[in-house]
Design a protein around this motif. Structure first.
Motif, mmCIF file in Angstrom:
data_model
loop_
_atom_site.group_PDB
_atom_site.id
_atom_site.type_symbol
_atom_site.label_atom_id
_atom_site.label_comp_id
_atom_site.label_asym_id
_atom_site.label_seq_id
_atom_site.Cartn_x
_atom_site.Cartn_y
_atom_site.Cartn_z
ATOM 1 N N ARG A 198 0.942 -1.147 -0.073
ATOM 2 C CA ARG A 198 -0.014 -0.071 0.120
ATOM 3 C C ARG A 198 0.964 1.534 0.242
ATOM 4 O O ARG A 198 0.536 2.289 -0.660
ATOM 5 C CB ARG A 198 -0.935 -0.100 0.932
ATOM 6 N N SER A 199 2.125 1.200 0.847
ATOM 7 C CA SER A 199 2.814 2.383 0.682
ATOM 8 C C SER A 199 3.376 2.509 -0.700
ATOM 9 O O SER A 199 3.575 3.861 -1.101
ATOM 10 C CB SER A 199 3.947 2.080 1.579
ATOM 11 N N LYS A 200 3.763 1.696 -1.415
ATOM 12 C CA LYS A 200 4.407 1.804 -2.776
ATOM 13 C C LYS A 200 3.276 2.083 -3.768
ATOM 14 O O LYS A 200 3.426 3.191 -4.456
ATOM 15 C CB LYS A 200 4.907 0.590 -3.212
ATOM 16 N N ILE A 201 1.964 1.613 -3.500
ATOM 17 C CA ILE A 201 0.916 2.016 -4.229
ATOM 18 C C ILE A 201 0.643 3.565 -4.331
ATOM 19 O O ILE A 201 0.415 4.150 -4.977
ATOM 20 C CB ILE A 201 -0.434 1.087 -4.207
ATOM 21 N N HIS A 202 0.625 4.095 -3.000
ATOM 22 C CA HIS A 202 0.319 5.524 -2.753
ATOM 23 C C HIS A 202 1.291 6.257 -3.032
ATOM 24 O O HIS A 202 1.237 7.466 -3.607
ATOM 25 C CB HIS A 202 -0.218 5.810 -1.468
ATOM 26 N N SER A 203 2.706 6.036 -2.918
ATOM 27 C CA SER A 203 3.673 6.819 -2.990
ATOM 28 C C SER A 203 4.032 7.061 -4.700
ATOM 29 O O SER A 203 4.442 8.272 -5.095
ATOM 30 C CB SER A 203 5.251 6.427 -2.571
ATOM 31 N N GLU A 204 3.607 5.978 -5.368
ATOM 32 C CA GLU A 204 3.763 6.365 -6.783
ATOM 33 C C GLU A 204 2.489 6.533 -7.439
ATOM 34 O O GLU A 204 2.536 6.445 -8.737
ATOM 35 C CB GLU A 204 4.510 5.060 -7.405
ATOM 36 N N LYS A 205 1.188 6.483 -6.803
ATOM 37 C CA LYS A 205 0.124 6.732 -7.517
ATOM 38 C C LYS A 205 -0.290 5.635 -8.375
ATOM 39 O O LYS A 205 -0.505 5.931 -9.555
ATOM 40 C CB LYS A 205 -0.054 8.125 -7.921
ATOM 41 N N LEU A 206 -0.011 4.330 -7.983
ATOM 42 C CA LEU A 206 -0.292 3.317 -8.885
ATOM 43 C C LEU A 206 -1.726 2.632 -8.760
ATOM 44 O O LEU A 206 -2.338 2.818 -7.659
ATOM 45 C CB LEU A 206 0.589 2.188 -8.548
#
Length: 188
Positions: free
Chosen positions: A58-66
């Motif tokens: 979720r952190s990766k999804i939100h930080s890169e707006k995926l």
């Protein structure tokens, strides 16, 4: 997350890490064997993996707006990890829940002859999963199957990176790898 990380590390060390002389799937000799299935198939281990893994995803999804729709990897190692993270996503953020699938080592010899089973649809953005990476070979094989069937791999998550070149091999394909633990952090 610190307590979950500490609890998962303790369980991995207790149930999954062995020292001695071992021949790995790659054929290489090693002084360390990590059988993550022992932890991932333990109900407490699965719960910890789900929480920590979903937090990282979720952190990766939100930080890169995926936008990610599904999670999965090569059977058998990725299966309990993918399911645990998918369940945590549904429990904690149902609006972002990830569908779960598995990649067979070879296409089925009967029925529809599929290599990918479960909740996978061509065109989906995917997180690929592995339990342990050494050379990266099984993760790359899963990525090849997913891409061949129309999935778009956005990044990978692995329970343990043995720090033996696998992460670099996967990242050379342009796919970022998020390890929950590395050999160094697990054994420190």
């Amino acid at each position: 997350m610190l307590q979950i990380t500490a609890d998962l590390k303790a369980l991995l060390l207790k149930k999954s890490v062995r020292t001695g002389t071992f021949t790995l799937a790659s054929g290489k000799q090693s002084d360390l064997y990590i059988d993550c299935r022992m932890t991932a198939m333990d109900p407490f281990g699965a719960a910890l993996i789900g929480e920590l893994g979903w937090h990282a995803v979720r952190s990766k999804i939100h930080s890169e707006k995926l936008s990610i729709q599904a999670i999965g990897g090569m059977t058998l190692g990725a299966d309990p990890i993918s399911l645990a993270i998918g369940m945590a996503s549904a429990r904690n953020h149902p609006e972002e829940a990830l569908q779960v699938f598995t990649v067979r080592k070879e296409p089925k010899g009967h029925g529809a002859g599929k290599q990918i089973e479960g909740n996978f649809t061509p065109g989906q953005n995917i997180v690929v999963v592995d339990d342990v990476i050494t050379t990266g070979g099984s993760t790359l094989k899963a990525i090849d199957a997913i891409e061949r069937d129309g999935g778009v791999v956005k990044f990978a998550i692995v329970l343990v990176d043995r720090e033996e070149g696998g992460r670099e091999a996967i990242e050379a394909r342009g796919i970022h790898v998020i390890p929950l633990f590395t050999r160094s952090t697990l054994l420190s």
